[in-house]
Design an enzyme around this catalytic site. Structure first.
Site, PDB file in Angstrom:
ATOM      1  CB  ILE A 101     -37.919 -69.703 -31.567  1.00  0.00           C
ATOM      2  CG1 ILE A 101     -38.809 -69.065 -30.500  1.00  0.00           C
ATOM      3  CG2 ILE A 101     -37.561 -68.715 -32.660  1.00  0.00           C
ATOM      4  CD1 ILE A 101     -38.097 -67.999 -29.671  1.00  0.00           C
TER       5      ILE A 101
ATOM      6  CD  GLU B  34     -45.948 -64.331 -26.363  1.00  0.00           C
ATOM      7  OE1 GLU B  34     -46.487 -63.232 -26.128  1.00  0.00           O
ATOM      8  OE2 GLU B  34     -46.334 -65.094 -27.262  1.00  0.00           O
ATOM      9  CB  SER B  35     -42.262 -58.246 -26.167  1.00  0.00           C
ATOM     10  OG  SER B  35     -43.396 -57.730 -26.843  1.00  0.00           O
TER      11      SER B  35
ATOM     12  CE1 TYR C 151     -52.095 -49.935 -17.167  1.00  0.00           C
ATOM     13  CE2 TYR C 151     -49.948 -50.959 -16.938  1.00  0.00           C
ATOM     14  CZ  TYR C 151     -51.172 -50.874 -17.576  1.00  0.00           C
ATOM     15  OH  TYR C 151     -51.463 -51.723 -18.615  1.00  0.00           O
TER      16      TYR C 151
ATOM     17  CE1 TYR D 239     -40.050 -59.340 -22.468  1.00  0.00           C
ATOM     18  CE2 TYR D 239     -39.715 -57.442 -21.031  1.00  0.00           C
ATOM     19  CZ  TYR D 239     -39.487 -58.097 -22.232  1.00  0.00           C
ATOM     20  OH  TYR D 239     -38.685 -57.511 -23.192  1.00  0.00           O
TER      21      TYR D 239
ATOM     22  CG  ASN E  56     -36.906 -49.963 -28.704  1.00  0.00           C
ATOM     23  OD1 ASN E  56     -36.474 -50.386 -29.769  1.00  0.00           O
ATOM     24  ND2 ASN E  56     -36.181 -49.956 -27.616  1.00  0.00           N
TER      25      ASN E  56
ATOM     26  CB  THR F 258     -47.605 -64.484 -31.745  1.00  0.00           C
ATOM     27  OG1 THR F 258     -46.952 -63.204 -31.633  1.00  0.00           O
ATOM     28  CG2 THR F 258     -46.570 -65.594 -31.628  1.00  0.00           C
TER      29      THR F 258
ATOM     30  CG  ASP G 122     -42.473 -63.419 -36.489  1.00  0.00           C
ATOM     31  OD1 ASP G 122     -41.897 -62.387 -36.088  1.00  0.00           O
ATOM     32  OD2 ASP G 122     -43.559 -63.819 -36.014  1.00  0.00           O
TER      33      ASP G 122
ATOM     34  CB  THR H 191     -35.492 -56.069 -22.019  1.00  0.00           C
ATOM     35  OG1 THR H 191     -36.034 -55.028 -21.210  1.00  0.00           O
ATOM     36  CG2 THR H 191     -35.609 -57.369 -21.229  1.00  0.00           C
ATOM     37  CG  ASP H 192     -34.149 -51.251 -19.679  1.00  0.00           C
ATOM     38  OD1 ASP H 192     -35.173 -51.943 -19.886  1.00  0.00           O
ATOM     39  OD2 ASP H 192     -34.184 -50.005 -19.572  1.00  0.00           O
ATOM     40  CD  GLU H 193     -39.217 -54.171 -19.035  1.00  0.00           C
ATOM     41  OE1 GLU H 193     -39.948 -54.915 -18.370  1.00  0.00           O
ATOM     42  OE2 GLU H 193     -39.636 -53.475 -19.986  1.00  0.00           O
TER      43      GLU H 193
ATOM     44  CE  LYS I 224     -35.670 -60.634 -23.984  1.00  0.00           C
ATOM     45  NZ  LYS I 224     -35.654 -61.070 -25.424  1.00  0.00           N
TER      46      LYS I 224
ATOM     47  CG  ASN J  51     -45.200 -44.280 -17.102  1.00  0.00           C
ATOM     48  OD1 ASN J  51     -44.236 -44.311 -17.874  1.00  0.00           O
ATOM     49  ND2 ASN J  51     -45.523 -45.314 -16.327  1.00  0.00           N
TER      50      ASN J  51
HETATM   51  P1  NAD Z   1     -43.015 -57.796 -30.366  1.00  0.00           P
HETATM   52  O1  NAD Z   1     -43.890 -58.430 -29.346  1.00  0.00           O
HETATM   53  O2  NAD Z   1     -43.500 -56.588 -31.114  1.00  0.00           O
HETATM   54  O3  NAD Z   1     -42.605 -58.871 -31.473  1.00  0.00           O
HETATM   55  C1  NAD Z   1     -42.246 -60.171 -31.147  1.00  0.00           C
HETATM   56  C2  NAD Z   1     -42.186 -60.986 -32.445  1.00  0.00           C
HETATM   57  O4  NAD Z   1     -41.774 -62.331 -32.094  1.00  0.00           O
HETATM   58  C3  NAD Z   1     -43.530 -61.102 -33.155  1.00  0.00           C
HETATM   59  O5  NAD Z   1     -43.358 -60.909 -34.544  1.00  0.00           O
HETATM   60  C4  NAD Z   1     -43.972 -62.532 -32.869  1.00  0.00           C
HETATM   61  O6  NAD Z   1     -44.800 -63.081 -33.889  1.00  0.00           O
HETATM   62  C5  NAD Z   1     -42.631 -63.242 -32.760  1.00  0.00           C
HETATM   63  N1  NAD Z   1     -42.720 -64.470 -31.963  1.00  0.00           N
HETATM   64  C6  NAD Z   1     -43.284 -64.624 -30.733  1.00  0.00           C
HETATM   65  N2  NAD Z   1     -43.202 -65.898 -30.328  1.00  0.00           N
HETATM   66  C7  NAD Z   1     -42.550 -66.582 -31.319  1.00  0.00           C
HETATM   67  C8  NAD Z   1     -42.150 -67.935 -31.492  1.00  0.00           C
HETATM   68  N3  NAD Z   1     -42.442 -68.869 -30.562  1.00  0.00           N
HETATM   69  N4  NAD Z   1     -41.491 -68.273 -32.613  1.00  0.00           N
HETATM   70  C9  NAD Z   1     -41.198 -67.348 -33.571  1.00  0.00           C
HETATM   71  N5  NAD Z   1     -41.579 -66.047 -33.465  1.00  0.00           N
HETATM   72  C10 NAD Z   1     -42.242 -65.669 -32.364  1.00  0.00           C
HETATM   73  O7  NAD Z   1     -41.646 -57.483 -29.614  1.00  0.00           O
HETATM   74  P2  NAD Z   1     -40.667 -56.232 -29.745  1.00  0.00           P
HETATM   75  O8  NAD Z   1     -41.166 -55.135 -28.889  1.00  0.00           O
HETATM   76  O9  NAD Z   1     -40.392 -55.985 -31.179  1.00  0.00           O
HETATM   77  O10 NAD Z   1     -39.370 -56.832 -29.040  1.00  0.00           O
HETATM   78  C11 NAD Z   1     -38.425 -57.583 -29.794  1.00  0.00           C
HETATM   79  C12 NAD Z   1     -37.303 -58.048 -28.871  1.00  0.00           C
HETATM   80  O11 NAD Z   1     -36.665 -56.919 -28.294  1.00  0.00           O
HETATM   81  C13 NAD Z   1     -37.784 -58.912 -27.695  1.00  0.00           C
HETATM   82  O12 NAD Z   1     -36.837 -59.931 -27.495  1.00  0.00           O
HETATM   83  C14 NAD Z   1     -37.817 -57.954 -26.515  1.00  0.00           C
HETATM   84  O13 NAD Z   1     -37.572 -58.629 -25.313  1.00  0.00           O
HETATM   85  C15 NAD Z   1     -36.681 -57.010 -26.878  1.00  0.00           C
HETATM   86  N6  NAD Z   1     -36.812 -55.631 -26.364  1.00  0.00           N
HETATM   87  C16 NAD Z   1     -37.954 -54.921 -26.572  1.00  0.00           C
HETATM   88  C17 NAD Z   1     -38.036 -53.587 -26.123  1.00  0.00           C
HETATM   89  C18 NAD Z   1     -39.265 -52.726 -26.370  1.00  0.00           C
HETATM   90  O14 NAD Z   1     -39.317 -51.590 -25.894  1.00  0.00           O
HETATM   91  N7  NAD Z   1     -40.234 -53.179 -27.139  1.00  0.00           N
HETATM   92  C19 NAD Z   1     -36.957 -53.026 -25.426  1.00  0.00           C
HETATM   93  C20 NAD Z   1     -35.804 -53.801 -25.227  1.00  0.00           C
HETATM   94  C21 NAD Z   1     -35.744 -55.100 -25.714  1.00  0.00           C
HETATM   95  P1  TYD Z   2     -45.112 -50.595 -21.448  1.00  0.00           P
HETATM   96  O1  TYD Z   2     -45.250 -49.833 -22.717  1.00  0.00           O
HETATM   97  O2  TYD Z   2     -46.004 -51.768 -21.207  1.00  0.00           O
HETATM   98  O3  TYD Z   2     -43.568 -50.996 -21.324  1.00  0.00           O
HETATM   99  P2  TYD Z   2     -42.767 -51.655 -20.066  1.00  0.00           P
HETATM  100  O4  TYD Z   2     -43.720 -52.156 -19.069  1.00  0.00           O
HETATM  101  O5  TYD Z   2     -42.012 -52.752 -20.735  1.00  0.00           O
HETATM  102  O6  TYD Z   2     -41.885 -50.555 -19.548  1.00  0.00           O
HETATM  103  O7  TYD Z   2     -45.326 -49.597 -20.235  1.00  0.00           O
HETATM  104  C1  TYD Z   2     -44.546 -48.410 -20.108  1.00  0.00           C
HETATM  105  C2  TYD Z   2     -44.947 -47.758 -18.804  1.00  0.00           C
HETATM  106  O8  TYD Z   2     -46.285 -47.266 -18.926  1.00  0.00           O
HETATM  107  C3  TYD Z   2     -44.955 -48.687 -17.610  1.00  0.00           C
HETATM  108  O9  TYD Z   2     -44.517 -47.983 -16.453  1.00  0.00           O
HETATM  109  C4  TYD Z   2     -46.429 -49.090 -17.459  1.00  0.00           C
HETATM  110  C5  TYD Z   2     -47.160 -47.863 -17.949  1.00  0.00           C
HETATM  111  N1  TYD Z   2     -48.446 -48.089 -18.633  1.00  0.00           N
HETATM  112  C6  TYD Z   2     -49.559 -47.295 -18.301  1.00  0.00           C
HETATM  113  O10 TYD Z   2     -49.492 -46.445 -17.392  1.00  0.00           O
HETATM  114  N2  TYD Z   2     -50.728 -47.501 -18.985  1.00  0.00           N
HETATM  115  C7  TYD Z   2     -50.845 -48.422 -19.977  1.00  0.00           C
HETATM  116  O11 TYD Z   2     -51.950 -48.596 -20.559  1.00  0.00           O
HETATM  117  C8  TYD Z   2     -49.692 -49.225 -20.299  1.00  0.00           C
HETATM  118  C9  TYD Z   2     -49.786 -50.273 -21.375  1.00  0.00           C
HETATM  119  C10 TYD Z   2     -48.517 -49.007 -19.617  1.00  0.00           C
END
Ligand code: NAD
Ligand code: TYD
Length: 352
Positions: A63, A87-88, A214, A157, A187, A39, A36, A132-134, A161, A256
């Site tokens: 990476i 970047e997420s 939003y 984003y 999640n 970041t 990792d 991601t499903d996005e 992906k 939301n």
């Molecule tokens: P996060 O942003 O919390 O964590 C990302 C991690 O990646 C961090 O620890 C960061 O330091 C590391 N990272 C970023 N750039 C890097 C680089 N260049 N080299 C090495 N490490 C690096 O993300 P998350 O929410 O835990 O998501 C993890 C994965 O799951 C992502 O690929 C995301 O697309 C996917 N995902 C997330 C969700 C969600 O709801 N959060 C849902 C579906 C899929």
């Molecule tokens: P987010 O947690 O950023 O996840 P994603 O955009 O990947 O689905 O946002 C979840 C939903 O909530 C999305 O429809 C945007 C909305 N949102 C708000 O209304 N207010 C906020 O401050 C944030 C961060 C998101």
């Protein structure tokens, strides 16, 4: 000697930290190498409980760096990859798309390239790409995404992906790299960086700040408890068929605004505040550009073929999540002390 040397990228992030913990504790005969870049979204405080474990190693690396990736493959004889580093955050991708293209597209390509070069022997290997499903775009009021849904990403984003998913399939088709992909819905749970909806709302309730929603709050997300996602990743890692894709979701759709009201109710109760206190600070703010209306997952392939099912009752797990943030204010102030505040101050003046 370990049975497998598993490179887990992004293990210091939200989902990664749950996956690392599950795998390290459940499989002492696997060595988990958490790779990792740390970041703003990654931190090692989330993994302090694993530091003394013999089957856990942390390697700081990027990476996108060919050298960092080559070195970790060589040093630890990597046999398997679970790739989560990314970047997420959609809002950040709108402000700075190039960072997403670099990490999510180029970074995934570096890993695929290294795996392809290093895995020229007869041993068992796997490149598991967590997505991601996005990538599927946005739904209207009806229907759900499944493994056959065509790709239609809208934000930088989700487009980055989607590109990374395509690269993974290209390496499988071209070089017979053994791969699996999963596409998961939103999640929630402990250790999520406080820029995504749920931790932002909880923290702003604690701090008596406005709660930014939003647009009109009509957008819908399908919420899955992060530990159920980690269990799904474990299940797919062990039982998924090579070359296949699995959709993961909680069958748990929320508008939301309804979710924010639910968080207000739970947090007010846990803080001993009067009902309605938090909700009075809900503020409808400028909508996100290109805001996807609705996401929902049909996870029946994973449920029927691999027998994975979400375990958590939403109200219970959400309450547990709120409690975790209330009990871990130190974690929050520590992860927020860097880049987060500068970013928010620069871009979201109306929300802090
Ligand atoms: P996060 O942003 O919390 O964590 C990302 C991690 O990646 C961090 O620890 C960061 O330091 C590391 N990272 C970023 N750039 C890097 C680089 N260049 N080299 C090495 N490490 C690096 O993300 P998350 O929410 O835990 O998501 C993890 C994965 O799951 C992502 O690929 C995301 O697309 C996917 N995902 C997330 C969700 C969600 O709801 N959060 C849902 C579906 C899929
Ligand atoms: P987010 O947690 O950023 O996840 P994603 O955009 O990947 O689905 O946002 C979840 C939903 O909530 C999305 O429809 C945007 C909305 N949102 C708000 O209304 N207010 C906020 O401050 C944030 C961060 C998101």
């Amino acid at each position: 000697m370990f049975d497998k040397n598993i490179l887990i990228t992004g293990g210091a992030g939200f989902i990664g930290s749950h996956v690392v913990r599950l795998m390290v504790n459940q499989y002492p005969h696997y060595r988990m190498i958490n790779f990792d870049a740390l970041t703003y979204a990654g931190n090692l405080i989330s993994l302090q409980d694993l530091e003394s474990k013999d089957n856990y190693v942390f390697v700081k690396g990027d990476i996108t760096s060919e050298q960092d990736v080559r070195q970790v493959f060589q040093q630890f004889h990597i046999t398997h990859v679970i790739h989560l580093a990314a970047e997420s955050h959609v809002d950040r991708s709108i402000l700075d798309p190039m960072a997403f293209i670099k990490t999510n597209v180029l970074g995934t390509a570096q890993l695929l390239n290294a795996a392809q070069k290093h895995w020229q022997d007869d041993k068992a290997h796997l490149f598991y790409h967590v997505s991601t499903d996005e990538v599927f775009g946005a739904l209207g009021a009806e229907g759900k995404f499944n493994e056959q849904t065509p790709y239609d990403p809208h934000s930088p984003y989700s487009a980055s992906k989607a590109s990374s998913d395509h690269l993974v399939r290209a390496y499988a088709d071209t070089y017979q790299l053994p791969v699996v992909i999963s596409n998961c819905s939103n999640n929630y749970g402990s250790h999520q960086f406080p820029e995504k909806l749920i931790p932002v709302i909880i923290q702003n309730i604690v701090d008596q700040k406005p709660l930014p929603v939003y647009g009109k709050g009509e957008n819908v997300r399908d919420w899955l408890w992060v530990e159920d996602h980690a269990r799904a990743i474990d299940c797919i890692f062990h039982n998924g068929q090579l070359g296949q894709t699995y959709c993961i979701g909680g069958n748990n759709e929320w508008k939301n605004i309804d979710l924010v009201h639910q968080l207000c109710k739970i947090t007010d109760r846990l803080l001993g505040r009067a009902e309605g206190n938090a909700a009075s600070r809900i503020q409808f703010v400028t909508d996100r550009k290109g805001h996807d209306f609705r996401y929902a997952i049909d996870a029946s392939k994973l449920e029927n073929q691999l027998n994975w099912h979400p375990t958590q009752d939403f109200e219970q797990a959400l309450t547990q999540t709120v409690k975790w943030y209330l009990d871990n204010q130190e974690w929050l102030s520590s992860v927020k002390s860097g880049d987060y505040l500068r970013y928010y101050e620069a871009n979201y003046q109306d929300r802090i």
